[in-house]
Design a protein around this motif. Structure first.
Motif, short mmCIF file in Angstrom:
data_model
loop_
_atom_site.label_atom_id
_atom_site.label_comp_id
_atom_site.label_asym_id
_atom_site.label_seq_id
_atom_site.Cartn_x
_atom_site.Cartn_y
_atom_site.Cartn_z
N ILE A 137 41.64 15.48 -27.80
CA ILE A 137 41.29 14.17 -26.79
C ILE A 137 40.55 13.00 -27.04
N LYS A 138 40.70 12.07 -27.12
CA LYS A 138 39.44 11.17 -27.20
C LYS A 138 38.72 11.30 -26.20
N GLY A 139 37.38 11.55 -26.95
CA GLY A 139 35.97 11.11 -26.54
C GLY A 139 35.08 11.83 -27.56
N GLY A 140 33.95 12.01 -27.45
CA GLY A 140 32.79 12.97 -28.13
C GLY A 140 32.62 14.09 -27.50
N LEU A 141 32.45 14.55 -28.59
CA LEU A 141 32.24 16.30 -28.43
C LEU A 141 29.88 16.20 -28.44
N SER A 142 30.45 17.14 -27.81
CA SER A 142 29.05 18.05 -27.65
C SER A 142 27.81 19.19 -27.86
N LYS A 143 26.96 19.01 -28.81
CA LYS A 143 26.11 19.94 -29.35
C LYS A 143 24.91 19.47 -28.53
N ASN A 144 24.23 21.10 -27.31
CA ASN A 144 23.25 21.12 -26.94
C ASN A 144 22.39 22.21 -27.51
N LEU A 145 21.37 21.86 -28.05
CA LEU A 145 19.74 22.70 -28.39
C LEU A 145 19.29 22.73 -26.99
N PHE A 146 18.17 24.18 -27.17
CA PHE A 146 17.33 24.53 -25.68
C PHE A 146 16.43 24.78 -27.23
N LEU A 147 15.10 23.79 -27.30
CA LEU A 147 13.77 24.35 -27.68
C LEU A 147 12.93 23.99 -27.18
N LYS A 148 11.72 25.29 -27.77
CA LYS A 148 10.59 25.44 -27.47
C LYS A 148 9.46 24.66 -28.25
N ASP A 149 8.17 24.50 -27.85
CA ASP A 149 7.22 24.49 -28.77
C ASP A 149 6.65 25.35 -28.71
N LYS A 150 4.82 25.24 -29.54
CA LYS A 150 4.34 26.47 -29.11
C LYS A 150 3.50 26.19 -28.13
N LYS A 151 3.27 25.18 -27.51
CA LYS A 151 2.90 25.63 -25.96
C LYS A 151 3.85 25.99 -24.72
N HIS A 152 4.97 26.43 -25.45
CA HIS A 152 5.45 26.42 -24.57
C HIS A 152 6.23 25.75 -22.88
N ARG A 153 6.78 24.97 -24.04
CA ARG A 153 7.61 23.62 -23.16
C ARG A 153 8.32 23.41 -23.78
N PHE A 154 9.59 23.02 -22.44
CA PHE A 154 11.02 23.39 -23.04
C PHE A 154 11.55 22.45 -23.42
N TYR A 155 12.60 21.90 -24.16
CA TYR A 155 13.34 20.36 -24.50
C TYR A 155 15.24 20.74 -24.70
N ILE A 156 15.93 19.96 -23.86
CA ILE A 156 17.52 19.97 -24.49
C ILE A 156 17.23 18.87 -24.83
N VAL A 157 18.14 19.37 -25.97
CA VAL A 157 18.41 17.97 -27.39
C VAL A 157 20.04 18.17 -27.25
N SER A 158 20.76 16.94 -26.63
CA SER A 158 22.37 16.51 -26.44
C SER A 158 22.46 15.70 -27.34
N ALA A 159 23.01 15.92 -28.05
CA ALA A 159 23.96 15.52 -29.46
C ALA A 159 25.28 15.14 -29.49
N LEU A 160 25.64 13.56 -30.30
CA LEU A 160 27.42 14.12 -30.65
C LEU A 160 27.66 15.69 -31.97
N ALA A 161 28.53 15.84 -32.06
CA ALA A 161 28.61 16.81 -33.19
C ALA A 161 28.26 16.55 -33.83
N ASP A 162 28.76 15.10 -34.94
CA ASP A 162 28.75 15.41 -36.47
C ASP A 162 26.73 14.33 -36.22
N THR A 163 26.16 14.63 -34.90
CA THR A 163 25.16 14.00 -35.20
C THR A 163 23.76 15.06 -36.38
N LYS A 164 23.28 15.16 -36.90
CA LYS A 164 22.69 16.00 -37.81
C LYS A 164 21.07 15.75 -36.93
#
Length: 377
Positions: free
Chosen positions: A102-129
């Motif tokens: 289907i036409k459109g960009g698929l997303s991959k979503n990473l749930f990350l944390k840092d050393k101070k226990h702060r959290f991040y969602i990185v949402s990117a296209l499937a082919d983004t490195k």
């Protein structure tokens, strides 16, 4: 009571259940535990009991908004989307088997944390490195500052099952301090695919409609070139430092980061301005930062000054529309024209002001609680 899932078959007729104690240590290991129910010499039933976190879903009460609640909310906001149901998928590669045509960009979503226990969602296209070491440096966290968040944090903070990380999880109050980084590549797509809090369904929508949803829940939207690798050093501060969650910072730091954050709600905005603003702010002297922060805090920390600022902005729009040529052109309809202009020019800005005010109030309360902890009786 132990949260678990019971599976197995009965060896005959089911007798009345009797309680059996299960070792907490065995439960923590995640292994199956055999429970025999019934009296000796009678028909018995044996069950295999495993902790819920090892069974692919979560017990009732552990989750936030449901898929149906989210979709109802999108419809209520008149956000257009297409829904595609499919088997449960855990990776973007598996998802591609069902909606990749289907036409459109698929997303991959990473749930990350840092050393101070702060959290991040990185949402990117499937082919983004996405290079976590590079991203960590750009956030000012050092080379090893980012890592994948633990599985239990997905349920506790995002309140979604494993495999369901998505920008829509920011709807949950428990995720209010999670930072969101969106791939600027989404802007090049006609539509983009995301899980609506459940990985047995995907929805496709225009990226500006995702912006609209995020703004409606008080979230600033920042698009990032996730494949960029700008130098970071003494004279070249981290370009994404403004996107580090600010819940554990002082009120001054919060205001500095808010001032430098690129709020992007249109698909034609240039994400490079995030870098420019962050670099410009970081290059100033410490005294200038404090002065600017103090000036900004006057409106975000004082309700009267905030209302005054809102009225000034609204008045400026009204006065700009009440011109002789507009009066002649619109006549009795001028009021409607002015009202429409105010909504068009101030809607997003006022939402952002309200969000900044809310964040400032929360941070000041957090700081006050830290400085003056309650006395134990």
């Amino acid at each position: 009571m132990i949260d678990g899932v019971v599976t197995g078959e009965e060896d005959g007729r089911s007798p009345p259940l009797r309680r059996e104690e299960v070792s907490p240590e065995n439960m923590r290991k995640g292994g199956g535990v055999k429970i025999v129910v019934g009296d000796k010499g009678q028909s018995q039933a044996s069950f295999s009991l495993r902790p819920w976190r090892h069974c692919g879903f979560h017990p009732i009460g552990e989750m936030g908004f449901s898929k149906d609640q989210l979709l109802d909310r999108l419809q209520a906001q008149q956000i257009q989307f297409s829904k595609y149901e499919h088997p449960v998928v855990m990776t973007v590669e598996a998802l591609a088997k069902y909606v990749g045509h289907i036409k459109g960009g698929l997303s991959k979503n990473l749930f990350l944390k840092d050393k101070k226990h702060r959290f991040y969602i990185v949402s990117a296209l499937a082919d983004t490195k996405v290079d976590l070491k590079v991203l960590s440096q750009r956030l000012g966290l050092g080379k090893g500052g980012l890592r994948m968040a633990p599985e239990e944090a997905v349920a506790e903070i995002l309140q979604v099952p494993l495999g369901c990380v998505t920008p829509f999880a920011l709807l949950n109050e428990s995720a209010r301090h999670v930072s969101l980084l969106l791939d600027q590549g989404f802007k090049t797509q006609e539509c983009c695919f995301f899980h609506p809090l459940s990985n047995d369904t995907s929805i496709s929508l225009h990226i500006q409609d995702l912006d609209m949803f995020l703004n409606s829940v008080g979230r600033a939207v920042a698009y990032v070139d996730l494949e960029a690798n700008p130098p970071v050093g003494k004279d070249q501060p981290p370009d994404l430092a403004a996107l580090v969650p600010s819940d554990t910072l002082s009120i001054t730091d919060v205001l500095e980061k808010t001032a430098s954050l690129q709020v992007d709600s249109g698909v034609n905005s240039k994400p490079a301005s995030v870098t420019a603003k962050a670099s410009k702010l970081s290059s100033g002297s410490h005294k200038e930062k404090l002065a600017n922060s103090a000036k900004s805090s006057s409106s975000f920390a004082d309700p009267e000054k905030l209302i005054e600022e809102i009225l000034e902005k609204a008045s400026a729009v009204v006065l700009s529309e009440i011109k002789e040529e507009n009066i002649k052109q619109h006549g009795e309809q001028l009021g409607a024209v002015v009202s429409s202009s105010i909504r068009k020019n101030l809607s997003l800005e006022l939402k952002n002001l309200a969000t900044m005010f809310k964040n400032t109030a929360y941070t000041e309360g957090f700081g006050a609680g830290t400085r003056c902890p309650a006395k134990r009786l």
